[in-house]
Design a protein around this motif. Sequence first.
Motif, PDB file in Angstrom:
ATOM      1  N   ASP A  17       0.888  -1.454   0.409  1.00  0.00           N
ATOM      2  CA  ASP A  17       0.140   0.046  -0.011  1.00  0.00           C
ATOM      3  C   ASP A  17       1.004   1.025  -0.062  1.00  0.00           C
ATOM      4  O   ASP A  17       1.189   2.258   1.240  1.00  0.00           O
ATOM      5  CB  ASP A  17      -0.919   0.253   0.870  1.00  0.00           C
ATOM      6  CG  ASP A  17      -1.718   1.161   1.263  1.00  0.00           C
ATOM      7  OD1 ASP A  17      -2.337   2.268   0.127  1.00  0.00           O
ATOM      8  OD2 ASP A  17      -2.703   1.888   1.635  1.00  0.00           O
ATOM      9  N   ARG A  90       0.768  -6.353   1.754  1.00  0.00           N
ATOM     10  CA  ARG A  90      -0.335  -6.465   2.285  1.00  0.00           C
ATOM     11  C   ARG A  90      -0.820  -8.379   2.630  1.00  0.00           C
ATOM     12  O   ARG A  90      -0.451  -9.159   1.949  1.00  0.00           O
ATOM     13  CB  ARG A  90      -1.937  -5.958   1.300  1.00  0.00           C
ATOM     14  CG  ARG A  90      -1.312  -4.851   1.067  1.00  0.00           C
ATOM     15  CD  ARG A  90      -2.754  -3.755   0.331  1.00  0.00           C
ATOM     16  NE  ARG A  90      -3.698  -4.200   1.163  1.00  0.00           N
ATOM     17  CZ  ARG A  90      -5.079  -3.814   0.497  1.00  0.00           C
ATOM     18  NH1 ARG A  90      -5.472  -3.841  -1.526  1.00  0.00           N
ATOM     19  NH2 ARG A  90      -6.205  -3.966   1.034  1.00  0.00           N
ATOM     20  N   ASP A 169      -6.592  -2.927  -7.172  1.00  0.00           N
ATOM     21  CA  ASP A 169      -7.090  -2.864  -6.182  1.00  0.00           C
ATOM     22  C   ASP A 169      -8.363  -1.072  -5.927  1.00  0.00           C
ATOM     23  O   ASP A 169      -8.737  -0.589  -5.264  1.00  0.00           O
ATOM     24  CB  ASP A 169      -6.270  -1.901  -4.649  1.00  0.00           C
ATOM     25  CG  ASP A 169      -5.243  -0.564  -4.921  1.00  0.00           C
ATOM     26  OD1 ASP A 169      -5.209  -0.107  -4.449  1.00  0.00           O
ATOM     27  OD2 ASP A 169      -5.244  -1.054  -6.589  1.00  0.00           O
ATOM     28  N   ASN A 189      -7.735  -0.560  -0.836  1.00  0.00           N
ATOM     29  CA  ASN A 189      -7.087  -0.054   0.711  1.00  0.00           C
ATOM     30  C   ASN A 189      -7.180   0.786   1.284  1.00  0.00           C
ATOM     31  O   ASN A 189      -8.787   1.065   1.691  1.00  0.00           O
ATOM     32  CB  ASN A 189      -5.495   0.620   0.512  1.00  0.00           C
ATOM     33  CG  ASN A 189      -5.274   0.956  -1.124  1.00  0.00           C
ATOM     34  OD1 ASN A 189      -6.176   2.183  -0.798  1.00  0.00           O
ATOM     35  ND2 ASN A 189      -4.563   0.957  -2.189  1.00  0.00           N
ATOM     36  N   SER A 206      -9.610  -8.413   2.987  1.00  0.00           N
ATOM     37  CA  SER A 206      -8.901  -8.416   2.782  1.00  0.00           C
ATOM     38  C   SER A 206      -8.253  -9.339   1.862  1.00  0.00           C
ATOM     39  O   SER A 206      -9.249 -10.527   1.630  1.00  0.00           O
ATOM     40  CB  SER A 206      -8.201  -8.917   3.800  1.00  0.00           C
ATOM     41  OG  SER A 206      -6.527  -9.301   4.124  1.00  0.00           O
TER      42      SER A 206
END
Length: 222
Positions: A17, A90, A169, A189, A206
Amino acid sequence: MSAIRALIFDFDGTILDTETAWYEAFREIALEHDIELTIDTYGQCIGTSLHVFDPYDYLITTKKIPLDRETLVKLVHTGHTKMMAQEGIRPGILDYLVEAKALGLRIGLASSSKRAWIDKYLAQLGIGEYFETIRTAEDVALVKPHPELYELALKDLGVEPNEAIAIEDSPNGARAAAAAGMHYIVVPNTVTKFLSFDGEPRKVSSLEEMSLQELLEAVEGK
């Protein structure tokens, strides 16, 4: 429905991220000058290039922040570097890479960032060996949301679009995967979870919420 033969990962915001740190670095400087840089405004450049929205130009030209571009760039990069010292891979990403390799899936990476940036962080994370192909901004005329990055990665891996899943993302990244004709899953994120995505994409907060095997079964309709 075709069996899945490949996974192609986005990088910034998906594997690591880096995006939240960029936004916070810009936002902190803006706030010092009594300017609120909203996520909706800044989000235009997430997952694509600064040609779509340039936050430096926005703050200097539109908001009249009393800094020249060189100074602003240095301040933002210093802030970003400081925040990134706290970031790691992540959750769930490494599990997906390990399982994909064990299952014999092809693995690629398609990013709107530059190759040197990607290589730096892949080396730090120790995961570069998992990727059979890496396509970056230098390889294409247009980055995401244009599908060219994904199209090149698919060609490199020798798979059809409906045989691959993109891990994304951001809205721009999801648009690129969709335009390439791929299946995709969105793992927002801290910043991109506030952005609007087209349609109703498959989404998890996630990758730990859904194993790779579960994702494959869902996509393949098993």
